[in-house]
Design a protein around this motif. Structure first.
Motif, short mmCIF file in Angstrom:
data_model
loop_
_atom_site.label_atom_id
_atom_site.label_comp_id
_atom_site.label_asym_id
_atom_site.label_seq_id
_atom_site.Cartn_x
_atom_site.Cartn_y
_atom_site.Cartn_z
N LEU A 122 0.83 -1.20 0.00
CA LEU A 122 0.00 0.00 0.00
C LEU A 122 0.87 1.25 0.00
O LEU A 122 1.93 1.29 0.63
N LEU A 123 0.42 2.29 -0.68
CA LEU A 123 1.04 3.61 -0.62
C LEU A 123 0.23 4.43 0.37
O LEU A 123 -0.98 4.59 0.23
N VAL A 124 0.91 4.95 1.39
CA VAL A 124 0.21 5.64 2.47
C VAL A 124 0.78 7.03 2.65
O VAL A 124 1.96 7.28 2.41
N ARG A 125 -0.07 7.95 3.11
CA ARG A 125 0.30 9.35 3.26
C ARG A 125 0.80 9.61 4.68
O ARG A 125 0.16 9.28 5.66
N VAL A 130 4.94 10.28 0.95
CA VAL A 130 4.23 9.05 0.66
C VAL A 130 5.15 7.88 1.03
O VAL A 130 6.27 7.80 0.56
N GLY A 131 4.67 7.02 1.94
CA GLY A 131 5.45 5.86 2.36
C GLY A 131 4.86 4.57 1.85
O GLY A 131 3.81 4.57 1.19
N PHE A 132 5.52 3.49 2.18
CA PHE A 132 5.14 2.18 1.65
C PHE A 132 4.83 1.23 2.80
O PHE A 132 5.59 1.12 3.77
N LEU A 133 3.70 0.57 2.71
CA LEU A 133 3.29 -0.46 3.67
C LEU A 133 3.24 -1.79 2.93
O LEU A 133 2.25 -2.09 2.24
#
Length: 392
Positions: A122-125, A130-133
């Motif tokens: 997932l790309l998360v804010r 923007v980070g990565f999960l």
């Protein structure tokens, strides 16, 4: 543990794209859209007001055992000249990277908004970043709630929602910002788990060395995952875990150890079942008349041919400290064949006058073994287990 929310509110799709370009491609793969060339984000520059900007601050509160609070701020001082949009963005990102590093060091839990997804996660804010999960760092909550869905379909349903996470890597130089929902779940729910607890669980994945089982909590949701090692699957010898457990199976498990530093839970299935080494002799050779009265004979041990493999076991038992003698006292025959493999049982009765009874069975044949020993029941069991590990 205090939970913090990091969101920027609403924003258009175009300003979102330049932030993707700031990330490492190996960490945050882009979202592909038919309207945008994902390899060229430079022309999609968001519009910023041209008036003077007093300051921008990204503040992170860190709550710890000492109830201390620290903050990381990126401040743009008043300037007689207008700041360029690029300078504003760089200052904002720099402050947010500092906030991410502080969060990683302190173990904060954030609620981050899911912006999108790709094949790996997932790309998360996180503020302006923007980070990565990664999918493996998702809590089992999602897959257990919708077990028949592919992970990409689950990810699609999470877009726009808030997910509690911890920062597990924040490297501004490499542009890597990685989150974990599993670590956040561990902080929130691991204190509810103790050695000896029994859980209903769902098998998540099966490996050669064991099975990962998701634990169902009193709220009916699956928050944590533990490992059932292959040696804890069954009292029987398990060559392949997949012969016993399959993904999606519902099982009952017992917590046998917890490593809170490494966030690991070790589980057992077999310890919820009766140890076959502690079966009573009456369960094997009942005394209720169901077995003929001549099922055992009074032959001496030197006239009884030991069951295949039993003679080696008896010899090895004599090598154990505390066991002075081990010999076959009598044998008998059951009405039916249970298993052709050699099986051994310990009596539930403790040793009496340094005498203890074992039972060996293969096919219909049953042989009773007398031990002369100074060991108690537990010591005899451990000695037998050591012997069985040595004997091929």
């Amino acid at each position: 543990m205090q939970i913090f929310t990091a969101t920027l509110g609403t924003f258009s799709s175009l300003p979102f794209l330049p932030h993707l370009s700031a990330g490492d491609a190996s960490c945050i793969p882009p979202i592909f859209s038919p309207l945008v060339n994902p390899t060229n984000f430079s022309k999609y520059t968001p519009k910023f007001p041209t008036n003077k900007l007093s300051y921008y601050t990204a503040k992170v509160s860190v709550s710890g055992n000492a109830n201390t609070e620290t903050s990381v701020s990126g401040v743009l001082e008043n300037s007689s000249d207008s700041l360029s949009p690029e300078a504003i963005r760089q200052a904002r990102r720099s402050a947010d990277w500092e906030a991410a590093k502080a969060s990683s060091d302190s173990g904060l839990i954030y609620d981050v908004r899911v912006e999108g997804f790709n094949g790996g996660g997932l790309l998360v804010r996180f503020h302006s970043l923007v980070g990565f999960l990664p999918f493996p760092q998702l809590s089992p909550l999602h897959s257990c709630k919708e077990p028949n869905k592919y992970i990409q379909d689950i990810a699609k349903g999470l877009v726009g929602s808030l997910v509690p996470v911890k920062v597990i890597q924040a490297d501004e130089d490499k542009r890597k910002l990685i989150f974990s929902e599993k670590e956040a779940a561990w902080s929130r729910f691991s204190e509810q788990v103790n050695v000896g607890d029994i859980f209903e669980g769902r098998v998540g994945s099966v490996e050669d060395y064991g099975a990962f089982v998701h634990l169902c909590f009193p709220d009916g949701l699956y928050h944590l995952t533990g490992l059932v090692h292959v040696s804890e699957v069954s009292w029987d010898l398990v060559q392949d875990v997949r012969d016993v457990l399959l993904e999606g199976d519902q099982v009952r498990v017992k917590v046998i150890s917890i490593d809170r530093e490494k966030s690991r839970i070790t589980l057992s299935i077999k310890q919820l079942e009766e140890d076959p080494l502690l079966e009573t002799l009456d369960k094997v050779i009942p005394k209720d008349g169901s077995v003929p009265s001549d099922s055992f004979n009074s032959s001496t041990s030197n006239k009884i041919e030991p069951l295949p493999g039993l003679e080696t076991i008896l010899q090895e038992l004599l090598q154990e400290d505390g066991i002075d003698d081990a010999r076959i006292s009598r044998q008998g025959f059951e009405k039916r064949v249970v298993s052709q493999d050699l099986q051994l049982w310990l009596s539930n009765a403790p040793p009496t006058n340094q005498r203890f009874t074992l039972l060996a069975r293969a096919g219909r044949q049953v042989q009773e073994i007398h031990l002369i020993t100074s060991l108690d029941q537990g010591g005899i069991k451990r000695a037998l287990q050591r012997v069985l590990e040595r004997v091929p």
